[in-house]
Design a protein around this motif. Structure first.
Motif, PDB file in Angstrom:
ATOM      1  N   GLY A 153       0.867  -1.168   0.000  1.00 46.98           N
ATOM      2  CA  GLY A 153       0.000   0.000   0.000  1.00 46.98           C
ATOM      3  C   GLY A 153       0.904   1.218   0.000  1.00 46.98           C
ATOM      4  N   VAL A 154       0.901   1.980  -1.087  1.00 47.84           N
ATOM      5  CA  VAL A 154       1.861   3.077  -1.249  1.00 47.84           C
ATOM      6  C   VAL A 154       1.155   4.427  -1.180  1.00 47.84           C
ATOM      7  CG1 VAL A 154       3.646   4.080  -2.729  1.00 47.84           C
ATOM      8  CG2 VAL A 154       3.290   1.596  -2.713  1.00 47.84           C
ATOM      9  N   GLY A 155       1.455   5.188  -0.137  1.00 44.31           N
ATOM     10  CA  GLY A 155       0.919   6.537  -0.020  1.00 44.31           C
ATOM     11  C   GLY A 155       1.720   7.479  -0.901  1.00 44.31           C
ATOM     12  N   VAL A 156       1.042   8.159  -1.844  1.00 43.12           N
ATOM     13  CA  VAL A 156       1.764   9.045  -2.758  1.00 43.12           C
ATOM     14  C   VAL A 156       1.538  10.521  -2.434  1.00 43.12           C
ATOM     15  CG1 VAL A 156       1.860   7.371  -4.632  1.00 43.12           C
ATOM     16  CG2 VAL A 156      -0.111   8.901  -4.474  1.00 43.12           C
ATOM     17  N   GLY A 157       1.048  10.801  -1.229  1.00 42.09           N
ATOM     18  CA  GLY A 157       0.941  12.181  -0.786  1.00 42.09           C
ATOM     19  C   GLY A 157      -0.371  12.853  -1.150  1.00 42.09           C
ATOM     20  N   PRO A 158      -0.506  14.121  -0.766  1.00 44.84           N
ATOM     21  CA  PRO A 158      -1.784  14.825  -0.906  1.00 44.84           C
ATOM     22  C   PRO A 158      -2.052  15.428  -2.274  1.00 44.84           C
ATOM     23  CG  PRO A 158      -0.203  16.210   0.219  1.00 44.84           C
ATOM     24  CD  PRO A 158       0.488  14.896   0.005  1.00 44.84           C
ATOM     25  N   GLY A 159      -1.036  15.541  -3.122  1.00 43.79           N
ATOM     26  CA  GLY A 159      -1.286  16.147  -4.432  1.00 43.79           C
ATOM     27  C   GLY A 159      -0.038  16.627  -5.140  1.00 43.79           C
TER      28      GLY A 159
ATOM     29  N   GLU B 200       1.298 -15.216  -8.946  1.00 49.05           N
ATOM     30  CA  GLU B 200       2.304 -15.507  -9.971  1.00 49.05           C
ATOM     31  C   GLU B 200       3.662 -14.913  -9.621  1.00 49.05           C
ATOM     32  OE1 GLU B 200       0.572 -14.172 -13.610  1.00 49.05           O
ATOM     33  OE2 GLU B 200      -1.099 -15.605 -13.493  1.00 49.05           O
ATOM     34  N   GLY B 201       3.778 -14.398  -8.386  1.00 51.13           N
ATOM     35  CA  GLY B 201       5.075 -13.924  -7.904  1.00 51.13           C
ATOM     36  C   GLY B 201       5.380 -12.475  -8.210  1.00 51.13           C
ATOM     37  N   ARG B 202       4.394 -11.716  -8.693  1.00 52.20           N
ATOM     38  CA  ARG B 202       4.636 -10.311  -9.023  1.00 52.20           C
ATOM     39  C   ARG B 202       4.190  -9.397  -7.878  1.00 52.20           C
ATOM     40  NH1 ARG B 202       2.596 -12.138 -14.049  1.00 52.20           N
ATOM     41  NH2 ARG B 202       0.561 -11.214 -13.681  1.00 52.20           N
ATOM     42  N   ASP B 203       5.091  -8.528  -7.457  1.00 52.15           N
ATOM     43  CA  ASP B 203       4.737  -7.534  -6.445  1.00 52.15           C
ATOM     44  C   ASP B 203       3.742  -6.543  -7.035  1.00 52.15           C
ATOM     45  OD1 ASP B 203       6.531  -8.783  -4.822  1.00 52.15           O
ATOM     46  OD2 ASP B 203       7.977  -7.135  -4.732  1.00 52.15           O
ATOM     47  N   VAL B 204       2.826  -6.098  -6.196  1.00 54.39           N
ATOM     48  CA  VAL B 204       1.823  -5.119  -6.619  1.00 54.39           C
ATOM     49  C   VAL B 204       1.919  -3.892  -5.718  1.00 54.39           C
ATOM     50  CG1 VAL B 204      -0.628  -4.619  -6.909  1.00 54.39           C
ATOM     51  CG2 VAL B 204       0.240  -6.897  -7.455  1.00 54.39           C
ATOM     52  N   ALA B 205       2.056  -2.726  -6.328  1.00 53.50           N
ATOM     53  CA  ALA B 205       2.030  -1.461  -5.580  1.00 53.50           C
ATOM     54  C   ALA B 205       0.647  -0.844  -5.770  1.00 53.50           C
ATOM     55  CB  ALA B 205       3.108  -0.518  -6.083  1.00 53.50           C
ATOM     56  N   PHE B 206      -0.137  -0.828  -4.695  1.00 52.08           N
ATOM     57  CA  PHE B 206      -1.473  -0.216  -4.726  1.00 52.08           C
ATOM     58  C   PHE B 206      -1.298   1.234  -4.280  1.00 52.08           C
ATOM     59  CE2 PHE B 206      -5.446   1.191  -3.053  1.00 52.08           C
ATOM     60  CZ  PHE B 206      -6.445   0.517  -3.738  1.00 52.08           C
ATOM     61  N   VAL B 207      -1.474   2.178  -5.197  1.00 49.49           N
ATOM     62  CA  VAL B 207      -1.216   3.578  -4.876  1.00 49.49           C
ATOM     63  C   VAL B 207      -2.485   4.260  -4.383  1.00 49.49           C
ATOM     64  CG1 VAL B 207       0.724   3.777  -6.464  1.00 49.49           C
ATOM     65  CG2 VAL B 207      -1.568   4.323  -7.281  1.00 49.49           C
ATOM     66  N   THR B 208      -2.306   5.099  -3.391  1.00 49.02           N
ATOM     67  CA  THR B 208      -3.429   5.846  -2.841  1.00 49.02           C
ATOM     68  C   THR B 208      -2.954   7.228  -2.442  1.00 49.02           C
ATOM     69  OG1 THR B 208      -5.082   5.926  -1.059  1.00 49.02           O
ATOM     70  CG2 THR B 208      -2.993   4.876  -0.547  1.00 49.02           C
ATOM     71  N   GLU B 209      -3.791   8.238  -2.680  1.00 45.53           N
ATOM     72  CA  GLU B 209      -3.415   9.576  -2.240  1.00 45.53           C
ATOM     73  C   GLU B 209      -3.343   9.606  -0.717  1.00 45.53           C
ATOM     74  OE1 GLU B 209      -7.933   9.979  -3.170  1.00 45.53           O
ATOM     75  OE2 GLU B 209      -6.197   9.114  -4.157  1.00 45.53           O
TER      76      GLU B 209
ATOM     77  N   LEU C 123      -3.070   4.090   5.398  1.00 48.47           N
ATOM     78  CA  LEU C 123      -3.768   3.599   6.588  1.00 48.47           C
ATOM     79  C   LEU C 123      -4.567   4.695   7.300  1.00 48.47           C
ATOM     80  CD1 LEU C 123      -1.137   1.096   8.059  1.00 48.47           C
ATOM     81  CD2 LEU C 123      -3.086   0.645   6.562  1.00 48.47           C
ATOM     82  N   LEU C 124      -4.885   5.759   6.558  1.00 43.52           N
ATOM     83  CA  LEU C 124      -5.705   6.832   7.112  1.00 43.52           C
ATOM     84  C   LEU C 124      -6.859   7.121   6.151  1.00 43.52           C
ATOM     85  CD1 LEU C 124      -6.019   8.972   9.397  1.00 43.52           C
ATOM     86  CD2 LEU C 124      -4.730  10.542   7.927  1.00 43.52           C
ATOM     87  N   TYR C 125      -8.043   6.613   6.479  1.00 41.34           N
ATOM     88  CA  TYR C 125      -9.246   6.813   5.654  1.00 41.34           C
ATOM     89  C   TYR C 125      -8.958   6.504   4.179  1.00 41.34           C
ATOM     90  CZ  TYR C 125     -11.221   9.135   9.741  1.00 41.34           C
ATOM     91  OH  TYR C 125     -11.684   9.422  10.989  1.00 41.34           O
ATOM     92  N   SER C 126      -8.354   5.369   3.931  1.00 45.45           N
ATOM     93  CA  SER C 126      -7.939   5.024   2.579  1.00 45.45           C
ATOM     94  C   SER C 126      -8.643   3.763   2.077  1.00 45.45           C
ATOM     95  CB  SER C 126      -6.422   4.797   2.558  1.00 45.45           C
ATOM     96  OG  SER C 126      -6.016   4.104   1.398  1.00 45.45           O
ATOM     97  N   THR C 127      -8.822   3.675   0.758  1.00 47.36           N
ATOM     98  CA  THR C 127      -9.383   2.480   0.135  1.00 47.36           C
ATOM     99  C   THR C 127      -8.514   1.253   0.423  1.00 47.36           C
ATOM    100  OG1 THR C 127     -10.172   3.905  -1.643  1.00 47.36           O
ATOM    101  CG2 THR C 127     -10.239   1.548  -2.055  1.00 47.36           C
ATOM    102  N   PHE C 128      -7.223   1.486   0.603  1.00 42.75           N
ATOM    103  CA  PHE C 128      -6.303   0.374   0.825  1.00 42.75           C
ATOM    104  C   PHE C 128      -6.629  -0.398   2.107  1.00 42.75           C
ATOM    105  CE2 PHE C 128      -2.309  -1.347   2.602  1.00 42.75           C
ATOM    106  CZ  PHE C 128      -2.033  -2.280   1.611  1.00 42.75           C
ATOM    107  N   ILE C 129      -7.223   0.252   3.082  1.00 48.31           N
ATOM    108  CA  ILE C 129      -7.518  -0.407   4.359  1.00 48.31           C
ATOM    109  C   ILE C 129      -8.430  -1.610   4.134  1.00 48.31           C
ATOM    110  CG2 ILE C 129      -8.633  -0.149   6.614  1.00 48.31           C
ATOM    111  CD1 ILE C 129      -7.786   2.830   6.505  1.00 48.31           C
ATOM    112  N   HIS C 130      -9.466  -1.424   3.338  1.00 45.01           N
ATOM    113  CA  HIS C 130     -10.388  -2.529   3.081  1.00 45.01           C
ATOM    114  C   HIS C 130      -9.738  -3.582   2.191  1.00 45.01           C
ATOM    115  CE1 HIS C 130     -14.242  -4.443   3.363  1.00 45.01           C
ATOM    116  NE2 HIS C 130     -14.394  -4.477   2.048  1.00 45.01           N
TER     117      HIS C 130
END
Length: 236
Positions: A9-15, A93-102, A106-113
């Motif tokens: 779960g990768v936080g990419v900041g506010p903007g 299949e062994g591939r890492d996945v980076a799920f990006v979220t603004e 872990l703060l009110y993010s889609t990634f939590i669910h």
């Protein structure tokens, strides 16, 4: 069995694209798969726009994930299960996945669910979270307002139509950040007047981004329709 990929779960900041951590940058470069929230309208997602500053999308497998804006439990469960399975297909299949979220994952993010459901359905998957700068921190920096000092108490509150709860938050804390405030803006302005706090409030839309808007006189916004990514800071 082959090695499973890691879900990040990768936080990419506010903007502002410069407000991304060195670690987030490295994970984006190293991950062969980038997953991002995809809008049904076809417009580019906020998190993806930031991410594209750092990765060549032609060299990555880009996976757009649609998250339904509904409260219907059956629809939500069906779509979420489908979304998790889409990500799982890459991980298995062994591939890492980076799920990006603004902001922060872990703060009110889609990634939590996503994290919660992945652990439930595929507990063998390793999940890591890369902290990011939240819109709360970004707005404070742009406003030049300290969020907390000394023994002061600060609250981050999702703005809702529960007037009594919103009033209680204002009364009981030295500083309150109301996120997703656009849908109840008029009610919040009324509350600020009632508590004589209008002059202590400011509103920020898309903090730190090129589309950022700031209002220090919040009464100007009465009756206005603002972006979903809008917050209000009230510091007494």
């Amino acid at each position: 069995m082959s090695k499973r990929g890691v879900l990040h779960g990768v936080g990419v900041g506010p903007g502002d694209p410069e407000l991304i951590t060195v670690k987030a940058f490295r994970i984006l470069k190293e991950s062969p798969v980038i997953a991002y929230p995809k809008k049904r309208s076809g417009s580019k997602s906020y998190a993806l726009a930031i991410t594209e500053t750092y990765v060549n999308t032609m060299e990555k497998e880009m996976v757009g994930l649609v998250f339904p804006m509904t409260k219907d439990k059956e629809t939500l469960e069906r779509q979420w299960n489908k979304t998790v399975e889409t990500v799982w297909q890459h991980l298995r299949e062994g591939r890492d996945v980076a799920f990006v979220t603004e902001g922060d994952p872990l703060l009110y993010s889609t990634f939590i669910h996503m994290m919660r459901l992945m652990r439930e359905l595929h507990p063998e998957v390793e999940i890591r979270s890369i902290p990011g700068i939240s819109s709360v921190n970004g707005a404070a920096a742009r406003l030049g307002l300290p969020l907390a000092d000394g023994d002061e108490q600060t609250a981050i509150i999702p703005a809702t139509e529960d007037r009594a709860a919103m009033r209680k938050a204002l009364v009981e804390h030295d500083c309150v950040i109301f996120i997703k405030v656009a849908k109840v803006l008029d009610m919040m302005i009324e509350l600020l007047r009632e508590l004589d706090l209008v002059h202590k409030a400011a509103v920020v839309t898309k903090a730190t981004s090129s589309e950022e808007m700031i209002w220090r006189d919040v009464e100007e916004l009465e009756g206005a329709e603002l972006e979903y990514l809008t917050l209000m800071v009230v510091r007494k």
